[in-house]
Write an enzyme that holds these catalytic residues in place. Structure first.
Site, PDB file in Angstrom:
ATOM      1  N   HIS A 144       0.823  -1.212   0.000  1.00  0.00           N
ATOM      2  CA  HIS A 144       0.000   0.000   0.000  1.00  0.00           C
ATOM      3  C   HIS A 144       0.860   1.266   0.000  1.00  0.00           C
ATOM      4  CE1 HIS A 144      -3.960  -1.665   0.213  1.00  0.00           C
ATOM      5  NE2 HIS A 144      -3.737  -2.326   1.342  1.00  0.00           N
ATOM      6  N   CYS A 241      -0.079   1.999  -5.200  1.00  0.00           N
ATOM      7  CA  CYS A 241      -1.022   2.980  -5.737  1.00  0.00           C
ATOM      8  C   CYS A 241      -0.333   4.327  -5.916  1.00  0.00           C
ATOM      9  CB  CYS A 241      -2.221   3.131  -4.806  1.00  0.00           C
ATOM     10  SG  CYS A 241      -3.249   1.651  -4.706  1.00  0.00           S
TER      11      CYS A 241
END
EC number: 3.4.22.71
Length: 261
Positions: A144, A241
């Site tokens: 993440h 991301c």
């Protein structure tokens, strides 16, 4: 008047709920990945002191090579969670984590940590489309982009050319060997699933994929065109991301250059 009073109460309740959720999200982001600080300390294996040995008689035989010393305590990590199978370090970044793979749920470690507790930061993981040997043509590792800098957030430092040029090493520890990689590309990409979109075991398709990377001409892409990476090489792709944009991913890719075992 009564209707306005009821509406005001409802609005106040909603404001309290939303405020509580915002505080909870803030605290989760602030403390994301903290559980790995202790894991990192516990997993660091102290080198064993060398014993004094009697000098061996001279011989023409080549001495047996000592097995490489692994600085990660895999037995204790795997006793805690058998899904741990490797450890990744990227010098110059905050990336220093165990790598996990769930045998039957590829999305599990998106929101579960090494303790199998629900956590916004999740874990650094691969999917079962890849083996756990790093012998696949392309092993994709996910993490993440946490606002507090944990997990794979610090990979975005590679968007700076000077940082890209100065920080090119990736080390992956396995229980019996150490894999050394060199970063050759870092760039923004779309959100397609790489392992389902490309057949990396197909030599022609894999080579075309690499050719496309080395032909990139984009201000958000840094590629070391002086390096030669072919369809005979093993690469890793670190995927995270970008700026909360669901349609984009930031990829950092490295090629295997040596193995200590």
């Amino acid at each position: 008047m009564k209707k306005f009073r009821i509406a005001g109460v409802i609005f106040l309740i909603l404001a309290v709920i939303l405020g509580g959720l915002a505080v909870r999200q803030y605290l989760e982001e602030k403390n994301a990945g903290k559980e790995y600080d202790q894991i990192r300390e516990e997993a660091a294996r102290e080198p064993e002191p060398e014993e004094e040995k009697e000098p061996e008689p001279e011989t023409t035989e080549t001495p047996a090579k000592e097995p490489v010393e692994i600085p990660i305590d895999f037995p204790s990590l795997q006793a805690q969670n058998p899904d741990v199978y490797a450890w990744i370090q990227v010098p110059g970044t905050e990336v220093d984590y165990p790598i996990l793979q769930s045998p039957d749920d590829n999305g599990y470690y998106l929101d579960h940590d090494i303790n199998k507790s629900e956590a916004a930061a999740g874990a650094i993981f691969t999917e079962n489309y890849n083996t756990k040997t790093f012998e696949d043509p392309n092993t994709v590792i996910y993490g993440h982009d946490m606002k507090n800098g944990s997990m794979f957030q610090s990979l975005h430092r590679y968007m700076d050319r000077s940082f890209f040029d100065a920080n090119r090493d990736v080390t992956i520890y396995l229980p019996d060997k150490i894999l050394h990689y060199k970063i050759f590309a870092a760039y923004l990409y779309d959100n397609r699933h790489l392992l389902m979109s490309f057949d990396f075991w197909n030599k022609e398709e894999y080579q075309q994929y690499l050719n496309n990377i080395f032909s990139m001409r984009d201000m958000n892409s840094f590629v070391d065109t002086s390096m030669e990476v072919t369809n005979e090489d093993k690469i890793i792709t670190l995927s995270t991301c970008y700026a909360g944009i669901s349609s984009q991913r930031y990829l950092v890719q490295a090629v295997l250059v040596s193995i200590d075992q």
